[in-house]
Design an enzyme around this catalytic site. Structure first.
Site, PDB file in Angstrom:
ATOM      1  N   LYS A   3      -3.935  -2.769  10.900  1.00  0.00           N
ATOM      2  CA  LYS A   3      -3.433  -1.336  11.263  1.00  0.00           C
ATOM      3  C   LYS A   3      -3.373  -0.686  12.471  1.00  0.00           C
ATOM      4  O   LYS A   3      -4.447  -1.304  13.273  1.00  0.00           O
ATOM      5  CB  LYS A   3      -3.950  -0.350   9.914  1.00  0.00           C
ATOM      6  CG  LYS A   3      -3.487  -0.957   8.503  1.00  0.00           C
ATOM      7  CD  LYS A   3      -4.361   0.281   7.473  1.00  0.00           C
ATOM      8  CE  LYS A   3      -4.014  -0.072   6.107  1.00  0.00           C
ATOM      9  NZ  LYS A   3      -4.416   1.109   5.447  1.00  0.00           N
ATOM     10  N   TYR A  43       5.075  -0.094   1.197  1.00  0.00           N
ATOM     11  CA  TYR A  43       3.967   0.732   0.319  1.00  0.00           C
ATOM     12  C   TYR A  43       4.716   1.502  -0.888  1.00  0.00           C
ATOM     13  O   TYR A  43       4.393   2.564  -1.358  1.00  0.00           O
ATOM     14  CB  TYR A  43       3.558   2.031   1.173  1.00  0.00           C
ATOM     15  CG  TYR A  43       2.200   1.616   2.103  1.00  0.00           C
ATOM     16  CD1 TYR A  43       1.245   0.869   1.363  1.00  0.00           C
ATOM     17  CD2 TYR A  43       2.192   1.905   3.429  1.00  0.00           C
ATOM     18  CE1 TYR A  43       0.025   0.612   2.198  1.00  0.00           C
ATOM     19  CE2 TYR A  43       1.283   1.319   4.113  1.00  0.00           C
ATOM     20  CZ  TYR A  43       0.234   0.707   3.541  1.00  0.00           C
ATOM     21  OH  TYR A  43      -1.070   0.446   4.246  1.00  0.00           O
ATOM     22  N   ARG A  79     -10.046  -9.377   0.229  1.00  0.00           N
ATOM     23  CA  ARG A  79     -10.254  -8.254  -0.216  1.00  0.00           C
ATOM     24  C   ARG A  79     -11.960  -7.895  -0.059  1.00  0.00           C
ATOM     25  O   ARG A  79     -12.155  -6.801   0.173  1.00  0.00           O
ATOM     26  CB  ARG A  79      -9.704  -8.038  -1.880  1.00  0.00           C
ATOM     27  CG  ARG A  79      -8.190  -8.191  -1.827  1.00  0.00           C
ATOM     28  CD  ARG A  79      -7.665  -6.993  -1.373  1.00  0.00           C
ATOM     29  NE  ARG A  79      -8.180  -5.624  -1.269  1.00  0.00           N
ATOM     30  CZ  ARG A  79      -7.437  -4.283  -1.369  1.00  0.00           C
ATOM     31  NH1 ARG A  79      -6.331  -4.520  -0.786  1.00  0.00           N
ATOM     32  NH2 ARG A  79      -7.923  -3.394  -1.332  1.00  0.00           N
ATOM     33  N   ARG A  96     -14.268  -2.811   6.661  1.00  0.00           N
ATOM     34  CA  ARG A  96     -13.922  -1.355   6.446  1.00  0.00           C
ATOM     35  C   ARG A  96     -15.294  -0.662   6.526  1.00  0.00           C
ATOM     36  O   ARG A  96     -15.609   0.491   7.190  1.00  0.00           O
ATOM     37  CB  ARG A  96     -13.164  -1.034   5.170  1.00  0.00           C
ATOM     38  CG  ARG A  96     -11.684  -1.243   5.429  1.00  0.00           C
ATOM     39  CD  ARG A  96     -10.863  -1.018   3.856  1.00  0.00           C
ATOM     40  NE  ARG A  96      -9.670  -1.128   4.149  1.00  0.00           N
ATOM     41  CZ  ARG A  96      -8.639  -1.130   3.052  1.00  0.00           C
ATOM     42  NH1 ARG A  96      -9.350  -1.310   1.697  1.00  0.00           N
ATOM     43  NH2 ARG A  96      -7.418  -1.299   3.198  1.00  0.00           N
ATOM     44  N   ASN A 106      -8.348   3.279   7.659  1.00  0.00           N
ATOM     45  CA  ASN A 106      -9.288   2.168   7.280  1.00  0.00           C
ATOM     46  C   ASN A 106      -8.973   0.648   7.808  1.00  0.00           C
ATOM     47  O   ASN A 106      -9.296  -0.141   7.182  1.00  0.00           O
ATOM     48  CB  ASN A 106      -9.301   2.260   5.692  1.00  0.00           C
ATOM     49  CG  ASN A 106      -7.781   1.931   4.963  1.00  0.00           C
ATOM     50  OD1 ASN A 106      -6.984   1.616   5.877  1.00  0.00           O
ATOM     51  ND2 ASN A 106      -7.825   2.233   3.699  1.00  0.00           N
ATOM     52  N   HIS A 109      -5.097  -3.793   6.250  1.00  0.00           N
ATOM     53  CA  HIS A 109      -4.370  -3.700   4.942  1.00  0.00           C
ATOM     54  C   HIS A 109      -4.787  -5.264   4.317  1.00  0.00           C
ATOM     55  O   HIS A 109      -4.413  -6.114   5.143  1.00  0.00           O
ATOM     56  CB  HIS A 109      -3.000  -3.375   5.134  1.00  0.00           C
ATOM     57  CG  HIS A 109      -2.011  -3.860   3.823  1.00  0.00           C
ATOM     58  ND1 HIS A 109      -1.990  -3.023   2.663  1.00  0.00           N
ATOM     59  CD2 HIS A 109      -1.382  -5.118   3.669  1.00  0.00           C
ATOM     60  CE1 HIS A 109      -1.371  -3.715   1.846  1.00  0.00           C
ATOM     61  NE2 HIS A 109      -0.793  -4.850   2.256  1.00  0.00           N
ATOM     62  N   GLU A 122       4.852  -9.395   0.001  1.00  0.00           N
ATOM     63  CA  GLU A 122       4.456  -8.829   1.410  1.00  0.00           C
ATOM     64  C   GLU A 122       4.428  -9.936   2.350  1.00  0.00           C
ATOM     65  O   GLU A 122       5.028  -9.624   3.731  1.00  0.00           O
ATOM     66  CB  GLU A 122       2.996  -8.439   1.425  1.00  0.00           C
ATOM     67  CG  GLU A 122       2.935  -7.187   0.553  1.00  0.00           C
ATOM     68  CD  GLU A 122       1.465  -6.424   0.439  1.00  0.00           C
ATOM     69  OE1 GLU A 122       0.690  -7.115   1.020  1.00  0.00           O
ATOM     70  OE2 GLU A 122       1.228  -5.447  -0.268  1.00  0.00           O
TER      71      GLU A 122
HETATM   72  P1  DAT Z   1      -5.851  -0.437  -0.353  1.00  0.00           P
HETATM   73  O1  DAT Z   1      -5.396  -0.450   1.032  1.00  0.00           O
HETATM   74  O2  DAT Z   1      -7.389  -0.910  -0.267  1.00  0.00           O
HETATM   75  O3  DAT Z   1      -5.191  -1.530  -0.858  1.00  0.00           O
HETATM   76  P2  DAT Z   1      -4.235   1.216  -1.868  1.00  0.00           P
HETATM   77  O4  DAT Z   1      -3.292   0.144  -1.805  1.00  0.00           O
HETATM   78  O5  DAT Z   1      -4.847   2.034  -3.024  1.00  0.00           O
HETATM   79  O6  DAT Z   1      -5.459   0.621  -1.250  1.00  0.00           O
HETATM   80  O7  DAT Z   1      -3.661   2.448  -1.023  1.00  0.00           O
HETATM   81  C1  DAT Z   1      -3.115   2.166   0.255  1.00  0.00           C
HETATM   82  C2  DAT Z   1      -3.569   3.056   1.236  1.00  0.00           C
HETATM   83  O8  DAT Z   1      -3.098   4.268   1.129  1.00  0.00           O
HETATM   84  C3  DAT Z   1      -5.097   2.874   1.615  1.00  0.00           C
HETATM   85  O9  DAT Z   1      -5.438   2.035   2.434  1.00  0.00           O
HETATM   86  C4  DAT Z   1      -5.290   4.021   2.196  1.00  0.00           C
HETATM   87  C5  DAT Z   1      -4.201   5.109   1.692  1.00  0.00           C
HETATM   88  N1  DAT Z   1      -4.858   5.785   0.303  1.00  0.00           N
HETATM   89  C6  DAT Z   1      -5.219   5.233  -0.645  1.00  0.00           C
HETATM   90  N2  DAT Z   1      -5.540   6.265  -1.490  1.00  0.00           N
HETATM   91  C7  DAT Z   1      -5.558   7.553  -0.828  1.00  0.00           C
HETATM   92  C8  DAT Z   1      -5.956   8.768  -1.200  1.00  0.00           C
HETATM   93  N3  DAT Z   1      -6.496   9.192  -2.392  1.00  0.00           N
HETATM   94  N4  DAT Z   1      -5.843   9.880  -0.265  1.00  0.00           N
HETATM   95  C9  DAT Z   1      -5.307   9.417   1.124  1.00  0.00           C
HETATM   96  N5  DAT Z   1      -5.027   8.092   1.410  1.00  0.00           N
HETATM   97  C10 DAT Z   1      -4.786   7.238   0.353  1.00  0.00           C
HETATM   98 MG    MG Z   2      -3.266  -1.830  -1.762  1.00  0.00          MG
END
Ligand code: DAT
Ligand code: MG
Length: 145
Positions: A3, A43, A79, A96, A106, A109, A122
Site C-alpha cells: 500500500k 474495495y 495472508r 503487519r 497496515n 493488501h 483482483e
Molecule cells: P484485510 O486488509 O486484512 O483484508 P479487510 O478486507 O477487512 O481487511 O479491510 C480492508 C481494509 O480496510 C483493511 O486493510 C484496513 C481497513 N479496515 C478494515 N476494518 C476497518 C475498521 N474497522 N476501521 C477502519 N479501517 C478498517
Molecule cells: Mg480484505
C-alpha cells in the site's frame, strides 16, 4: 499489494524478499497509482462500511506495488505472512506485525483466502493476461516433495 504507506516507507524490497525466500513464485508485478474508480471497485465489498471513504482516499494517496505470487496454498500462506487486519493484533514476524501500528496504515493488501475467487478478481483489476508470466522456478524440486 504494498500500500502507499509501505511504498513511502521503503518496504517494497523487504516484502518482496519475504515472499521470494518463502518459496513463492512471482508471476506479475506493477508499480502504479490507483485512481478513484479502481479503488471503489477494488474495495467494493466495503462500500457500505463507515471507513470506506478513508480507505479509498488512503489507497489512492500514492503509488502502490501490486504483485501476483504463485505457489502451494499461496493465497492462505500470504495472508498468514501478512498478519491480522489490525497491525496491533498482528504477531511479530508477520508483515503487519513487524511494520505497522495502526489499522488505517497496515502496509499491505492481500486477497482473501476465505472469499473464493477474490484473488482472481483482483488480479483481473490490476493485470492484463499478457502481463502475467508463466515460468518455472529452477529450485522447484527443492521446495516441493
Ligand atoms: P484485510 O486488509 O486484512 O483484508 P479487510 O478486507 O477487512 O481487511 O479491510 C480492508 C481494509 O480496510 C483493511 O486493510 C484496513 C481497513 N479496515 C478494515 N476494518 C476497518 C475498521 N474497522 N476501521 C477502519 N479501517 C478498517
Ligand atoms: Mg480484505
Amino acid at each position: 499489494m504494498v500500500k502507499p504507506d509501505g511504498v513511502q516507507r521503503g518496504l517494497v524490497g523487504d516484502i518482496v524478499d519475504r515472499f521470494e525466500t518463502r518459496g513463492l513464485t512471482l508471476v506479475g508485478a506493477k508499480f502504479t497509482q490507483i485512481d478513484d474508480d479502481l479503488a471503489a471497485e477494488h474495495y467494493a465489498e466495503h462500500e457500505d462500511k463507515p471507513f470506506f471513504d478513508d480507505l479509498t482516499t488512503f489507497i489512492t494517496s500514492g503509488p502502490v506495488f501490486a504483485m501476483v505470487w504463485q505457489g502451494q496454498d499461496a493465497i492462505r500462506q500470504v495472508r498468514r505472512m501478512m498478519g491480522e487486519t489490525d497491525p496491533a493484533d498482528s504477531a511479530p514476524g508477520t508483515i503487519r506485525g513487524d511494520f505497522g501500528l495502526d489499522l488505517g496504515r497496515n502496509v499491505i493488501h492481500g486477497s482473501d483466502h476465505e472469499d473464493e475467487g477474490s484473488a482472481e478478481r483482483e488480479i483481473g483489476l490490476f493485470f492484463d493476461e499478457d502481463e502475467l508470466v508463466d515460468w518455472e522456478q529452477v529450485n522447484e524440486d527443492w521446495l516441493y516433495e
